[in-house]
Scaffold this motif. Structure first.
Motif, PDB file in Angstrom:
ATOM      1  N   LEU A   1     -14.695 -30.499  -5.824  1.00 32.57           N
ATOM      2  CA  LEU A   1     -13.125 -29.788  -5.919  1.00 32.57           C
ATOM      3  C   LEU A   1     -12.615 -30.694  -4.922  1.00 32.57           C
ATOM      4  O   LEU A   1     -12.441 -31.113  -4.093  1.00 32.57           O
ATOM      5  CB  LEU A   1     -13.004 -28.159  -4.691  1.00 32.57           C
ATOM      6  N   ARG A   2     -11.095 -30.065  -5.913  1.00 32.68           N
ATOM      7  CA  ARG A   2     -10.453 -31.189  -5.202  1.00 32.68           C
ATOM      8  C   ARG A   2      -8.873 -30.353  -5.352  1.00 32.68           C
ATOM      9  O   ARG A   2      -8.436 -29.787  -5.973  1.00 32.68           O
ATOM     10  CB  ARG A   2      -9.555 -32.247  -6.529  1.00 32.68           C
ATOM     11  N   THR A   3      -8.313 -29.972  -4.283  1.00 30.34           N
ATOM     12  CA  THR A   3      -6.979 -29.092  -4.275  1.00 30.34           C
ATOM     13  C   THR A   3      -6.371 -30.261  -4.743  1.00 30.34           C
ATOM     14  O   THR A   3      -5.416 -31.295  -3.340  1.00 30.34           O
ATOM     15  CB  THR A   3      -6.733 -28.670  -2.681  1.00 30.34           C
ATOM     16  N   VAL A   4      -4.679 -30.152  -5.024  1.00 28.75           N
ATOM     17  CA  VAL A   4      -3.502 -30.621  -4.832  1.00 28.75           C
ATOM     18  C   VAL A   4      -2.589 -29.307  -4.665  1.00 28.75           C
ATOM     19  O   VAL A   4      -1.948 -27.985  -5.471  1.00 28.75           O
ATOM     20  CB  VAL A   4      -3.081 -31.535  -6.243  1.00 28.75           C
TER      21      VAL A   4
ATOM     22  N   GLY B   1     -14.288 -30.239  -1.516  1.00 25.04           N
ATOM     23  CA  GLY B   1     -16.710 -29.699  -0.950  1.00 25.04           C
ATOM     24  C   GLY B   1     -16.932 -29.862  -2.186  1.00 25.04           C
ATOM     25  O   GLY B   1     -15.836 -29.257  -3.579  1.00 25.04           O
ATOM     26  N   PRO B   2     -18.065 -29.407  -3.052  1.00 24.40           N
ATOM     27  CA  PRO B   2     -18.581 -29.437  -3.916  1.00 24.40           C
ATOM     28  C   PRO B   2     -17.602 -28.311  -5.053  1.00 24.40           C
ATOM     29  O   PRO B   2     -17.919 -27.334  -4.376  1.00 24.40           O
ATOM     30  CB  PRO B   2     -20.311 -29.248  -3.672  1.00 24.40           C
ATOM     31  N   THR B   3     -18.361 -28.534  -6.289  1.00 22.46           N
ATOM     32  CA  THR B   3     -19.064 -26.923  -6.953  1.00 22.46           C
ATOM     33  C   THR B   3     -19.860 -26.771  -7.241  1.00 22.46           C
ATOM     34  O   THR B   3     -20.528 -27.687  -7.941  1.00 22.46           O
ATOM     35  CB  THR B   3     -17.218 -27.138  -8.309  1.00 22.46           C
TER      36      THR B   3
ATOM     37  N   ASP C   1      -6.722 -25.454  -7.677  1.00 23.61           N
ATOM     38  CA  ASP C   1      -8.142 -26.094  -7.087  1.00 23.61           C
ATOM     39  C   ASP C   1      -8.039 -26.933  -8.992  1.00 23.61           C
ATOM     40  O   ASP C   1      -8.229 -26.640  -9.985  1.00 23.61           O
ATOM     41  CB  ASP C   1      -9.320 -25.291  -7.289  1.00 23.61           C
ATOM     42  N   ILE C   2      -8.632 -27.832  -8.376  1.00 26.30           N
ATOM     43  CA  ILE C   2      -9.190 -28.790  -9.963  1.00 26.30           C
ATOM     44  C   ILE C   2     -10.503 -29.151  -9.249  1.00 26.30           C
ATOM     45  O   ILE C   2     -10.838 -29.875  -8.941  1.00 26.30           O
ATOM     46  CB  ILE C   2      -7.905 -30.129 -10.031  1.00 26.30           C
TER      47      ILE C   2
END
Length: 278
Positions: free
Chosen positions: A63-66, A84-86, A133-134
């Motif tokens: 997971l990436r957040t921007v 963290g993981p998805t 969240d991407i």
């Protein structure tokens, strides 16, 4: 109505497994259920939750957040935060080591996505801030959700870039906002977030004296359940060894960071990513 379950089955086949059902009312992973296959869907349909849920494909990866902030076609994009993981069963987000750390290939791949997100904000007439969240999987960025607000990762992005989202919103309010020229705000330093336990006032005081502490939350309580504390710090590039020495010394006295988390911090700050920024 029995036919409604049939519609869900058909939609599940269209979307493809694995799937997540996500509660419209939930946050921080609350209410999410992982559906691995058709048998898992039948189990879910036999024991449905109350309320409205979204059904979506589960992207396995990280997971990436921007965050984007701005108005009237002028937007700044904070650097990517890795949170963290998805995929698989949901876990509590703040148990993970979360960071904004340089990853040259992924950062480069994200720049054209960031430009598209700016155009999206312009089209929608966004004034203020949105958080996304991407997930990056197979060379593609997948947008999982868009939230019209700041988020739990706001401090991570701000600490990494040195550009304060809240001050940017104040500039928008005062009519003084001007977006930076960069497609994505460059990282100036490491920003790190990790769980801490049994936090005391003495630990907080010593940590603030020896580390660049952004925030220490002694205790997180969600839906009446306590999850321990949370610490956000930053570290200048080239100062990784000193940071690790200080956090290890603090833990030797106060026993607030798990051995596994210390190992993860060491791996991140001494591994290939760290070598690339020296």
């Amino acid at each position: 109505m029995p036919v409604y379950a049939d519609i869900i089955r058909l939609k599940a086949e269209e979307i493809g497994y694995p799937l997540l059902t996500k509660a419209v009312w939930g946050s921080s992973g609350n209410g999410i259920r992982f559906i691995r296959d058709r048998a898992g869907l039948e189990e879910y349909l036999a024991t449905p939750d109350e309320g409205n849920f979204v059904l979506e494909r589960c992207i396995t990866g990280e997971l990436r957040t921007v965050e984007l902030v701005g108005a009237a076609g002028e937007y700044a994009v904070q650097p990517l935060c890795f949170t963290g993981p998805t995929g698989g069963k949901p876990t509590f987000a703040f148990w993970e080591l979360r960071s904004s750390a340089p990853r040259a290939a992924e950062d480069a791949a994200f720049e054209p996505v960031a430009q598209k997100l700016k155009r999206l904000c312009t089209t929608l007439g966004i004034t203020g801030v949105i958080n996304l969240d991407i997930s990056y999987s197979g060379g593609t960025y997948y947008i999982l959700e868009i939230n019209p607000r700041v988020s739990g990762a706001t401090a991570l992005g701000v600490a990494a870039s040195g550009r304060n989202t809240y001050l940017a919103m104040t500039d928008i309010l005062l009519g003084q906002w001007k977006a930076p020229a960069e497609p994505v705000l460059p990282r100036q330093r490491w920003s790190l977030e990790f769980p801490v336990n049994d936090v005391t006032d003495v630990f907080i005081k010593e940590a603030e004296q020896t580390l660049d502490v952004i925030q220490i939350t002694p205790s997180l309580v969600v839906d009446g359940r306590e999850y321990g504390g949370l610490m956000i710090t930053s570290c200048e590039y080239g100062a990784e060894a000193g940071f690790l020495q200080r956090i290890t010394a603090l833990d030797a006295t106060h026993h607030v960071v798990s051995a596994d988390m210390l190992a993860q911090l060491k791996e991140l700050l001494t591994g290939p990513v760290a070598q690339a920024v020296r």
